[in-house]
Design a protein around this motif. Structure first.
Motif, PDB file in Angstrom:
ATOM      1  N   MET A 256       0.903  -1.208  -0.021  1.00 58.31           N
ATOM      2  CA  MET A 256      -0.010   0.157   0.085  1.00 58.31           C
ATOM      3  C   MET A 256       0.876   1.308  -0.152  1.00 58.31           C
ATOM      4  O   MET A 256       0.447   2.210  -0.627  1.00 58.31           O
ATOM      5  CB  MET A 256      -0.884   0.102   1.116  1.00 58.31           C
ATOM      6  CG  MET A 256      -1.974  -0.967   1.271  1.00 58.31           C
ATOM      7  SD  MET A 256      -3.240  -0.592   2.332  1.00 58.31           S
ATOM      8  CE  MET A 256      -2.676  -1.446   3.871  1.00 58.31           C
ATOM      9  N   SER A 257       2.010   1.106   0.807  1.00 54.46           N
ATOM     10  CA  SER A 257       2.808   2.470   0.908  1.00 54.46           C
ATOM     11  C   SER A 257       3.361   2.862  -0.342  1.00 54.46           C
ATOM     12  O   SER A 257       3.709   4.073  -0.503  1.00 54.46           O
ATOM     13  CB  SER A 257       3.968   2.005   1.868  1.00 54.46           C
ATOM     14  OG  SER A 257       4.681   0.893   1.506  1.00 54.46           O
ATOM     15  N   GLY A 258       3.644   1.785  -1.237  1.00 54.21           N
ATOM     16  CA  GLY A 258       3.976   2.235  -2.767  1.00 54.21           C
ATOM     17  C   GLY A 258       3.159   3.115  -3.330  1.00 54.21           C
ATOM     18  O   GLY A 258       3.668   3.805  -4.364  1.00 54.21           O
ATOM     19  N   ALA A 274      11.356   7.015   2.197  1.00 55.12           N
ATOM     20  CA  ALA A 274      12.371   6.220   2.310  1.00 55.12           C
ATOM     21  C   ALA A 274      11.932   4.556   2.190  1.00 55.12           C
ATOM     22  O   ALA A 274      10.913   4.084   2.688  1.00 55.12           O
ATOM     23  CB  ALA A 274      12.983   6.234   3.681  1.00 55.12           C
ATOM     24  N   GLU A 275      12.792   3.684   1.896  1.00 58.24           N
ATOM     25  CA  GLU A 275      12.494   2.409   1.858  1.00 58.24           C
ATOM     26  C   GLU A 275      13.831   1.521   1.933  1.00 58.24           C
ATOM     27  O   GLU A 275      14.860   1.737   1.161  1.00 58.24           O
ATOM     28  CB  GLU A 275      11.984   2.116   0.564  1.00 58.24           C
ATOM     29  CG  GLU A 275      11.905   0.595   0.032  1.00 58.24           C
ATOM     30  CD  GLU A 275      10.836  -0.369   1.077  1.00 58.24           C
ATOM     31  OE1 GLU A 275       9.704   0.097   1.305  1.00 58.24           O
ATOM     32  OE2 GLU A 275      11.565  -1.278   1.699  1.00 58.24           O
ATOM     33  N   VAL A 276      13.729   0.582   2.734  1.00 56.82           N
ATOM     34  CA  VAL A 276      14.991  -0.120   3.362  1.00 56.82           C
ATOM     35  C   VAL A 276      15.254  -1.146   2.332  1.00 56.82           C
ATOM     36  O   VAL A 276      16.519  -1.731   2.112  1.00 56.82           O
ATOM     37  CB  VAL A 276      15.221  -0.591   4.546  1.00 56.82           C
ATOM     38  CG1 VAL A 276      15.263   0.301   5.713  1.00 56.82           C
ATOM     39  CG2 VAL A 276      13.854  -1.612   5.419  1.00 56.82           C
ATOM     40  N   THR A 343       5.409   2.507   6.970  1.00 55.86           N
ATOM     41  CA  THR A 343       6.247   1.187   7.323  1.00 55.86           C
ATOM     42  C   THR A 343       5.239   0.336   7.749  1.00 55.86           C
ATOM     43  O   THR A 343       4.117   0.758   8.302  1.00 55.86           O
ATOM     44  CB  THR A 343       7.432   1.239   8.293  1.00 55.86           C
ATOM     45  OG1 THR A 343       7.155   1.814   9.499  1.00 55.86           O
ATOM     46  CG2 THR A 343       8.558   2.304   7.622  1.00 55.86           C
ATOM     47  N   SER A 344       5.363  -0.936   8.064  1.00 61.34           N
ATOM     48  CA  SER A 344       4.222  -1.869   8.369  1.00 61.34           C
ATOM     49  C   SER A 344       4.364  -2.335   9.954  1.00 61.34           C
ATOM     50  O   SER A 344       4.717  -3.030  10.323  1.00 61.34           O
ATOM     51  CB  SER A 344       4.476  -3.189   7.703  1.00 61.34           C
ATOM     52  OG  SER A 344       3.737  -3.044   6.468  1.00 61.34           O
ATOM     53  N   LEU A 345       4.071  -0.983  10.802  1.00 64.26           N
ATOM     54  CA  LEU A 345       4.018  -1.193  12.102  1.00 64.26           C
ATOM     55  C   LEU A 345       3.131  -1.886  12.786  1.00 64.26           C
ATOM     56  O   LEU A 345       3.024  -2.079  14.033  1.00 64.26           O
ATOM     57  CB  LEU A 345       4.512   0.181  12.854  1.00 64.26           C
ATOM     58  CG  LEU A 345       6.120   0.697  12.900  1.00 64.26           C
ATOM     59  CD1 LEU A 345       6.293   1.825  12.935  1.00 64.26           C
ATOM     60  CD2 LEU A 345       6.542  -0.163  14.058  1.00 64.26           C
TER      61      LEU A 345
HETATM   62  N1  LIG Z   1      -1.925   3.425   2.176  1.00 57.92           N
HETATM   63  C1  LIG Z   1      -2.930   3.476   2.863  1.00 57.92           C
HETATM   64  O1  LIG Z   1      -3.798   4.380   2.823  1.00 57.92           O
HETATM   65  C2  LIG Z   1      -2.856   2.952   4.279  1.00 57.92           C
HETATM   66  C3  LIG Z   1      -3.918   3.161   4.967  1.00 57.92           C
HETATM   67  C4  LIG Z   1      -3.896   2.820   6.381  1.00 57.92           C
HETATM   68  C5  LIG Z   1      -2.959   1.942   6.942  1.00 57.92           C
HETATM   69  N2  LIG Z   1      -1.827   1.697   6.210  1.00 57.92           N
HETATM   70  C6  LIG Z   1      -0.789   1.180   6.590  1.00 57.92           C
HETATM   71  O2  LIG Z   1       0.439   1.343   6.138  1.00 57.92           O
HETATM   72  C7  LIG Z   1       1.463   0.245   6.203  1.00 57.92           C
HETATM   73  C8  LIG Z   1       2.249  -0.185   5.159  1.00 57.92           C
HETATM   74  O3  LIG Z   1       1.209  -0.914   4.541  1.00 57.92           O
HETATM   75  P1  LIG Z   1       2.091  -2.113   3.254  1.00 57.92           P
HETATM   76  O4  LIG Z   1       1.067  -2.737   2.421  1.00 57.92           O
HETATM   77  O5  LIG Z   1       2.764  -0.923   2.251  1.00 57.92           O
HETATM   78  O6  LIG Z   1       3.004  -2.722   3.892  1.00 57.92           O
HETATM   79  P2  LIG Z   1       4.416  -3.384   3.314  1.00 57.92           P
HETATM   80  O7  LIG Z   1       5.053  -4.227   4.296  1.00 57.92           O
HETATM   81  O8  LIG Z   1       4.208  -3.935   1.989  1.00 57.92           O
HETATM   82  O9  LIG Z   1       5.476  -2.276   2.922  1.00 57.92           O
HETATM   83  C9  LIG Z   1       5.931  -1.389   4.198  1.00 57.92           C
HETATM   84  C10 LIG Z   1       7.604  -1.166   3.725  1.00 57.92           C
HETATM   85  O10 LIG Z   1       8.261  -0.366   4.663  1.00 57.92           O
HETATM   86  C11 LIG Z   1       9.627  -0.845   4.606  1.00 57.92           C
HETATM   87  N3  LIG Z   1      10.322  -0.208   5.730  1.00 57.92           N
HETATM   88  C12 LIG Z   1      10.249  -0.818   6.849  1.00 57.92           C
HETATM   89  N4  LIG Z   1      10.784  -0.289   7.848  1.00 57.92           N
HETATM   90  C13 LIG Z   1      11.407   0.724   7.489  1.00 57.92           C
HETATM   91  C14 LIG Z   1      12.294   1.784   7.654  1.00 57.92           C
HETATM   92  N5  LIG Z   1      12.486   1.858   8.926  1.00 57.92           N
HETATM   93  N6  LIG Z   1      12.740   2.561   6.784  1.00 57.92           N
HETATM   94  C15 LIG Z   1      12.249   2.724   5.349  1.00 57.92           C
HETATM   95  N7  LIG Z   1      11.514   1.707   5.146  1.00 57.92           N
HETATM   96  C16 LIG Z   1      10.922   0.829   6.000  1.00 57.92           C
HETATM   97  C17 LIG Z   1       9.561  -2.195   4.128  1.00 57.92           C
HETATM   98  O11 LIG Z   1      10.831  -2.615   3.675  1.00 57.92           O
HETATM   99  C18 LIG Z   1       8.350  -2.285   3.321  1.00 57.92           C
HETATM  100  O12 LIG Z   1       8.632  -2.436   1.938  1.00 57.92           O
HETATM  101  C19 LIG Z   1       0.481  -0.947   7.059  1.00 57.92           C
HETATM  102  O13 LIG Z   1       0.677  -1.032   8.563  1.00 57.92           O
HETATM  103  C20 LIG Z   1      -0.642  -0.590   6.605  1.00 57.92           C
HETATM  104  O14 LIG Z   1      -1.719  -1.016   7.568  1.00 57.92           O
HETATM  105  C21 LIG Z   1      -1.821   2.039   4.820  1.00 57.92           C
END
Ligand SMILES: NC(=O)c1ccc[n+]([C@@H]2O[C@H](COP(=O)([O-])OP(=O)(O)OC[C@H]3O[C@@H](n4cnc5c(N)ncnc54)[C@H](O)[C@@H]3O)[C@@H](O)[C@H]2O)c1
Length: 670
Positions: A256-258, A274-276, A343-345
């Motif tokens: 989703m973050s993408g 930022a993306e690790v 990030t996926s906290l």
């Molecule tokens: N996009 C939205 O509208 C939305 C809405 C509600 C919640 N969220 C939340 O956003 C979060 C992310 O969702 P996702 O599907 O992208 O998850 P994901 O796990 O696919 O992506 C998260 C990314 O963060 C990166 N990452 C982790 N720690 C990092 C750090 N310290 N520095 C830089 N990069 C780091 C990871 O490598 C990973 O690629 C989830 O908790 C989700 O519930 C998103």
């Protein structure tokens, strides 16, 4: 054995009568992470006993050995041998072997959620979020599809966390499928309970739309993120200013973050993300979701300064830890207008959030081999992350939590993120400040539809119908919602050229109750006249009424009721007897197991009068249930919206809150 069966025959057979040969996992498959080894020896036996109950006795010896190995290798039993031989993808509704179109439409949606082009870990039946499952194992998939192929329009399939309990007699008016995912006795709803009971094969994490077959790929999230970023800028900028040359700093280029850099570009700003994980960043770059990749801090600082000076609209991925960016930008005096984090906290201990100053590879080793050390490192980073954000906000940065449990986990780690009252956080969530008051309280939310014919021409026609309906409604809309209406009209007009369709012919469009009902009615008319084929309506669970989640969807509820889950339960029950084709209710979702109750629906429009009656009744309730609750919580925007709806709908009578003067309360000695 190479099957000679057609796709339809394979579906109708369900669990095959002859034991299929063991399968090797495809070499290029994106595999789900190995899950925790949490079961005792006795519990492992129980997990195997549970898995084997799907199969005849003669197969038990062979399958027991194989499933025991799966449990050892992956921490779960996926029954990969039973994955069907046909390609998993949404076909036209007419291609499915079914006795009623409603069942065929559900099959299409199930398959879409398992399509490798759509799903994150398709071999493990995970659609998104690392753990968002459609089914727990392939036997459940086979059985469910068989039941759907046999179902008549007076039967209902009950799915218990992916397990098809069976077809029960019901009525034409009833939902065809009732889905529950992860429903637990509240005391057994901690993260390790999910690990344990999921490993036992008795529950699953349905996320939001995965377990209800309503995930439609990234466009859903791009639209929502665009609305959030645009409105966040509107909040912080003067009317005369634009977002050009202003920075939105965030993290995560995953599922989703993408969407963040793409949304940032649509919102006309400079996005630094930022993306690790270098692979994740490169993938997004190759897909065109982020413009530039930089892995060196000096280069990033120089590039950002240049973009600021030229007021560029550009998105930049920094391959590295987000904490480094917050800290360096402070040192180099780069002002950040908007800051957030994705990030996926919700999943902090097994790879959702990476600690700073440790390589990505070393972190992954720690997760597997020294989880306690990893946890300490994550918590140290979270404290440092919070400190760096605080330094920027002290200079005027607007920081919001993006529903990923950043503030929750930072607070649990002892980070400086609590407000003075010790109860609230220092910073709002995106729902508290943006989506809640600007969208949900007025009823605007992520309405979506799928053209069940599978034809892109149908999607084009529905886009045009939706745009003209909204334009008409906008002419009479009150001032309060003009901006929302305009944003959504712009979105739907540009939707095709944004090129975001992956898998089924699906579209997302934020709309309020009136918009959703009128668009749905116009679709039903177009189906009736033969202009388009049948359409499946649905929505993200992340909506006005579907989700009770105190740190996200209902974080802008301030009467104490945000820790209750009545709204989501009323929603799913209410939708089920107003005409939904299927309904779902889940524990879990984006913020974590035990932290949210969320639900949704699917509704097939087939052009009939019945469909028109149902869409009017169900969509009215599906949105206004949440508005009523938000209004009762004294949210003024919701109060405005529900009064408007009552004026439009004489049979709707909602209890309204009386407001008490602060003076009366302040003068009491309590
Ligand atoms: N996009 C939205 O509208 C939305 C809405 C509600 C919640 N969220 C939340 O956003 C979060 C992310 O969702 P996702 O599907 O992208 O998850 P994901 O796990 O696919 O992506 C998260 C990314 O963060 C990166 N990452 C982790 N720690 C990092 C750090 N310290 N520095 C830089 N990069 C780091 C990871 O490598 C990973 O690629 C989830 O908790 C989700 O519930 C998103």
């Amino acid at each position: 054995m190479i099957t000679t069966m057609t796709f339809q025959e394979e579906i109708k057979q369900g669990i095959p009568s002859v034991l299929p040969q063991a399968k090797a996992y495809p070499a290029d498959a994106n595999r789900a992470p190995k899950r925790k080894d949490i079961l005792s020896a006795d519990e492992k036996q129980l997990a195997l006993r549970n898995a084997l109950r799907y199969f005849p006795k003669e197969w038990h010896q062979e399958l027991a050995t194989e499933f025991a190995q799966e449990l050892k290798d992956f921490g779960r039993i996926y029954m990969y041998r039973f994955k069907p031989n046909y390609d998993l993808k949404a076909r036209s509704v007419n291609d499915y072997p079914a006795r009623c179109t409603q069942a065929a439409a559900i099959m299409l949606m199930v398959d879409n959620n398992l399509d490798p082009a759509v799903a994150q870990h398709p071999e493990e039946l995970i659609t998104y979020g690392g753990n968002g499952a459609v089914f727990q194992n392939w036997a459940q998939y086979l059985l469910a599809m068989k039941y759907l192929s046999e179902m008549e329009s007076d039967q209902t399939l009950h799915l218990y966390s992916g397990h098809p309990m069976g077809l029960f007699p019901s009525s034409k008016e009833a939902p065809r499928v009732v889905v529950t995912n992860g429903m637990m006795i509240p005391n057994y709803s901690k993260p390790d309970d999910w690990e344990k009971f999921n490993a036992l094969g008795v529950t699953q994490y349905g996320q939001m739309t995965a377990g209800s077959f309503m995930y439609i790929g990234p466009q859903g999230i791009v639209h929502g993120t665009t609305i959030t970023v645009m409105n966040a800028f509107r909040k912080v900028l003067n009317k005369s200013e634009t977002s050009k040359g202003k920075i939105f700093l965030t993290a995560g280029l995953g599922g989703m973050s993408g969407a963040q850099p793409k949304a940032g570009n649509i919102a006309n700003c400079i996005t630094v993300c930022a993306e690790v994980n270098a692979n994740a960043a490169t993938k997004r770059h190759q897909q065109g979701w982020v413009d530039e990749l930089i892995d060196n801090m000096d280069e990033l600082v120089a590039r950002v300064k240049e973009a600021q000076a030229a007021e560029e609209v550009v998105s930049i991925a920094y391959i590295g830890n987000i904490v480094e960016v917050w800290e360096s930008f402070f040192e180099k005096e780069i002002f950040i207008h908007l800051g957030s984090d994705q990030t996926s906290l919700h999943n902090p201990w097994s790879g959702g959030y990476y600690p700073v100053d440790i390589s990505y590879e070393e972190s992954n080793r720690l997760i597997r081999e020294e989880p306690e050390v990893f946890k300490v490192k994550v918590q140290e980073t979270l404290r440092r992350h919070a400190d760096a954000v605080n330094k920027h906000t002290a200079k005027g940065t607007y920081f919001f939590d993006y529903g990923n449990a950043f503030l929750l986990e930072a607070s649990r780690a002892g980070g400086d993120v609590m407000a003075e009252n010790g109860i609230d956080f220092k910073y709002p969530s995106y729902v508290q400040d943006i989506l809640g008051p600007m969208c949900f309280d007025y009823g605007f939310g992520p309405f979506r539809w799928v053209c069940a014919s599978g034809k892109s021409e149908d999607l084009d026609k529905t886009d045009a119908i939706a745009a003209s309906v909204l334009e008409k409604i906008m002419q009479e809309s009150p001032e309060e919602i003009q901006q929302q209406m305009q944003d959504n009209i712009t979105w739907i007009k540009d939707a095709k050229q944004n090129n975001l369709v992956v898998g089924s012919q699906a579209r997302i469009l934020y709309a309020d109750a009136q918009g959703r009902m009128e668009i749905a009615k116009a679709f039903n008319d177009a189906i009736n006249s033969g202009e388009i084929g049948p359409v499946v309506l649905g929505r993200d669970h992340h909506d006005v009424s579907g989700t009770d989640s105190p740190y996200r969807e209902t974080s802008n509820i301030y009467d104490g009721s945000r820790f209750t889950a009545d709204m989501a339960i009323h929603n799913v029950i209410g939708d089920s007897f107003r005409g939904a084709t299927w309904v779902s209710i889940h524990n879990g979702g984006g913020v974590g197991w035990g932290e949210v109750t969320n639900g949704g629906f699917g509704m097939l429009l087939d052009g009939t009068d019945d469909a028109e009656r149902k869409l009017k009744s169900m969509l009215l309730f599906d949105v206004n249930n949440g508005i009523a609750r938000r209004s009762w919580a004294r949210n003024s925007e919701a109060n405005f919206a529900i009064k408007r709806e009552m004026a439009r709908t004489p049979k709707l009578k909602v209890t309204l809150a009386n407001l008490v003067d602060d003076d009366i309360l302040n003068n009491l000695s309590l």
